[in-house]
Enzyme design. Structure first.
Site, PDB file in Angstrom:
ATOM      1  N   CYS A   1      -0.786   4.050   2.001  1.00 13.00           N
ATOM      2  CA  CYS A   1      -0.422   3.948   3.692  1.00 13.00           C
ATOM      3  C   CYS A   1       1.122   4.188   3.893  1.00 13.00           C
ATOM      4  O   CYS A   1       0.967   4.868   5.240  1.00 13.00           O
ATOM      5  CB  CYS A   1      -1.021   2.308   3.853  1.00 13.00           C
ATOM      6  SG  CYS A   1      -2.536   1.840   3.366  1.00 13.00           S
ATOM      7  N   ASP A   2       1.922   3.636   3.377  1.00 10.45           N
ATOM      8  CA  ASP A   2       3.223   3.614   3.879  1.00 10.45           C
ATOM      9  C   ASP A   2       4.158   4.609   3.138  1.00 10.45           C
ATOM     10  O   ASP A   2       5.371   4.552   3.677  1.00 10.45           O
ATOM     11  CB  ASP A   2       3.823   2.168   3.824  1.00 10.45           C
ATOM     12  CG  ASP A   2       2.922   1.289   4.592  1.00 10.45           C
ATOM     13  OD1 ASP A   2       2.356   1.834   5.536  1.00 10.45           O
ATOM     14  OD2 ASP A   2       2.840  -0.066   4.179  1.00 10.45           O
TER      15      ASP A   2
ATOM     16  N   CYS B   1       0.793  -1.239   0.170  1.00  5.96           N
ATOM     17  CA  CYS B   1       0.089  -0.181   0.010  1.00  5.96           C
ATOM     18  C   CYS B   1       0.774   1.297   0.031  1.00  5.96           C
ATOM     19  O   CYS B   1       1.389   1.634   0.831  1.00  5.96           O
ATOM     20  CB  CYS B   1      -0.931  -0.057   1.142  1.00  5.96           C
ATOM     21  SG  CYS B   1      -1.929   1.346   1.314  1.00  5.96           S
TER      22      CYS B   1
END
Length: 338
Positions: A140-141, A137
């Site tokens: 997300c990261d 992701c």
């Protein structure tokens, strides 16, 4: 069941398809129950700018859009259970049962909308270094890798979208793909190529994620698919973006699926091979996989379920009024011979 009302409709999964189905079903006074899961919102919860959904000319953040979908369905009477289903018992035209832990939820109809999840490469170090440099992701990261060298594995739109987002943080980003040609749409490929810190490495495949002394990702071992030559790409982060697999594991042994695990539906409908069970969204779509197409099938699923319920007399054994009394079947809907 005498103390509990069976649902008209249960929707399993919360994303563009599930929430759209809930909206349509709620407006039809079906009072749907959505078992949306802990990670509700689908893949759009991990997406930044959504620019290609009609009605948002300036674009919208994925999580914000999912919140709006959910709120609109709730406005018309949808109820939500933010938990994961553990198992189901599907019937051909009978009562459909969904179990969340020891709690049973029975419904006269069921819409499957569990979506899909990121596909894994399956090489050494992928799972071991998950959360320690390896991710699926980018949204997300990506920010965790500010100023670092990063790799994105894949050649489709998902890979390009991840790469473009992560490039805002990374010092240098390498897109690794096994072929010289890319599956990504031209506009997404062009956008990636426009980023000054993105480069392309083809035709290479990853063979191992290698950790360093600190236990975090240090490099990706690559192999040239034409020459067989190997090399290491030094990176602090690697993002796997090679597609998705349908989340059909709960139902694959009870409803018809194809070789890829996608639930099969009748052409032009959301009906599965079991009467009263419908499937929508990325769970059935291995071609388009867009939010707008998922929402479209969610609408279809709700209408199909409404028509099914309209034409199928409720079971006095399983369908109860709120006061605990069985529903009286109208004479014109009663089975022949009653």
């Amino acid at each position: 069941m005498s103390e509990k009302q069976a649902e008209n409709l249960i929707i399993l999964g919360g994303g563009p398809a599930g929430y759209t189905a809930a909206l349509y079903a709620a407006r039809a006074n079906l009072e749907p129950l959505v078992i949306e899961g802990f990670q509700w919102g689908g893949q759009l919860q991990n997406t930044t700018d959504v620019e290609n959904y009609p009605g948002y000319p300036e674009g919208i953040m994925g999580p914000e859009m999912m919140n709006q979908f959910r709120a609109q369905a709730e406005r018309f009477g949808t109820r939500f259970l933010t938990d994961d289903a553990d198992r189901v018992e599907l019937n051909d035209g009978g009562v459909q049962r969904v179990f969340v832990g020891d709690e049973e939820h029975a419904g006269s109809s069921l819409i499957l909308a569990m979506g899909a999840e990121p596909r894994r490469i399956g090489i050494p170090g992928e799972m071991e270094l998950s959360g320690r440099g390896v991710s699926t992701c980018g949204v997300c990261d990506g920010a965790f890798f500010a100023g670092q060298q990063v790799a994105v594995i894949g050649g489709g739109d998902s890979a390009m979208e991840d790469a473009i987002f992560i490039s805002k943080y990374a010092s240098e980003l390498t897109i690794v793909h096994r072929r010289d040609e890319f599956r990504a749409s031209k506009i997404m490929l062009d956008r990636a190529r426009e980023q000054a810190n993105i480069r392309f490495k083809t035709p290479y495949v990853p063979e191992q994620f290698v950790d360093g002394e600190d236990g975090r990702l240090r490099a990706v071992k690559l192999r040239n698919t034409e020459t067989g030559a190997g090399e290491e790409l030094e990176v602090g982060g690697a993002f796997v973006a090679i597609g998705h697999i349908p989340r059909s594991e709960l139902v694959a042994d009870q409803v018809a699926v194809d070789d890829g695990g996608y639930v099969l539906t009748e052409p032009g409908s959301t009906r599965t091979n079991l009467a009263g069970v419908f499937a929508v969204g990325d769970l059935v779509d291995h071609t388009y996989r867009q939010a707008v197409t998922a929402a479209g099938t969610g609408c279809m699923g709700a209408l199909d379920a409404e028509w099914y319920l309209r034409d199928t007399p409720p079971s006095p054994e399983a369908h109860w009024q709120k006061g605990g009394e069985p529903v009286e079947v109208a004479p014109e809907l009663a089975p022949a011979g009653d």
